[in-house]
Design an enzyme around this catalytic site. Structure first.
Site: not given
Length: 342
Positions: A149-151, A153, A257
């Site tokens: 997961l993105d930082r 998210t 996104r």
């Protein structure tokens, strides 16, 4: 023949007597079929380092063709210590057993150590928390990260503790739920009102040639498919925000996104893909604008994760509630909706 998975025997000998139907097969392939816990590439490395013998003689050639009746002996060395150091970072653990761990990742936590984020990551936290229960992935005592997961998210993630679990979970994520039980659902708040209540975005993604930190839709990109469904619509004079649930059929970097921005509905507070929408905040009532300004990150949360347990075969589903910042936004939107309706 030893009955324990290789990565769990910590140096004990594992013996295989080559059956008639196995004769003529490559040494690494025969070992891989006999012990599914280790990948073929890992077994190849073990063979090359002298960890395998045939009838008492070191066998250092992975492509050696085995013969019926030969006895293959493998000594799997204990896994090396991980290079990232364990750190006592609190974790929100949703489930844990000897094969895997499921956590609710907080906003701001990077998954893997990298330049600019050498510590304080999920991997550092898992190494410390799991300790000796990490059996080793690829010969190293580290958690097996099968998705990211993105930082910024938040939400549900699973990590493997053993080679068996890592191999099994990796296969499920590679399949993206097309033929198996893997299920990933995300909650997102996006700008505007989608034309339909649900839809599918199928647009290949690749690195933006003008900004290496961004992804973009490209004809020569990798296949990317996102399914979305509207969960709630909010709005007032001159503004609209929609809460959607997204399910991924592929798992590309920044996929949700980029895809939502591509169809004209970028995520609220996404400074990378919705920078042109910053002025929309000026149109919002103060009680809605305040939680958006406070977010400081894209309004995206990994709410559900389902998969088949690699050891038991049980189908498991985990859910993570909205984190406080997104719950505050949700509450503000609902309160405004009630007041606006009156």
């Amino acid at each position: 023949m030893h009955s324990l998975p290789i990565e769990e025997i910590d140096g004990d000998e594992v013996e295989i007597v080559v059956a008639a139907e196995q004769a003529g097969g490559r040494l690494d392939a025969v070992l891989a079929k006999a012990h599914a816990a280790l990948s073929r590439s890992r077994l190849k490395d073990l063979i090359l380092t002298g960890a395998v013998a045939i009838d008492g003689q070191i066998a250092s050639e992975p492509k050696y063709r085995v013969r019926a009746g030969e006895t293959i002996t493998l000594i799997a060395p204990p896994p090396d210590d991980a290079e990232p150091q364990g750190e006592a970072i609190p974790l929100d653990i949703l489930y844990e057993d000897d094969q895997l761990i499921v956590i609710n990742k907080p906003v701001g936590m990077v998954v893997h150590p990298a330049p600019g984020s050498p510590s304080g990551t999920l991997v550092n936290a898992l190494i410390f928390h799991c300790g000796t229960s990490l059996q080793g992935i690829g010969g190293v005592k580290r958690p097996g990260i099968v998705h990211r997961l993105d930082r910024d998210t938040s939400g549900v993630m699973v990590a493997a503790k053993t080679e068996t679990a890592h191999k099994h979970l990796s296969a499920q994520f590679a399949d993206h739920g097309r033929t198996g039980p893997l299920h990933r659902a995300y909650i997102a708040f996006v700008w505007g009102t989608t034309e339909t209540g649900k839809g599918t975005i199928e647009a290949p993604l690749g690195r933006d040639q003008n900004n290496r930190l961004k992804q973009t839709v490209r004809k020569d990109g990798r296949e990317a498919i996102t399914h979305y469904a509207v969960a709630a619509r909010f709005g007032g004079d001159g503004w609209d925000i929609t809460r959607i649930q997204c399910q991924l059929e592929t798992g590309r970097t920044h996929q949700i996104r980029v895809h939502m921005a591509y169809i004209g509905h970028p995520l609220v507070s996404d400074i990378v893909y919705a920078s042109g929408y910053a002025t929309k905040i000026n149109r919002l009532p103060p009680e809605v604008a305040a939680p958006i300004v406070a977010l400081g990150r894209q309004a995206l949360h990994a709410a559900e994760l389902g998969f088949e347990h690699p050891a038991t075969g049980q189908e498991m589903l985990f859910e993570a509630p909205l984190p406080p910042d997104l719950q505050t936004l949700q509450d503000a939107l609902e309160e405004f909706d009630k007041a606006f309706a009156r």
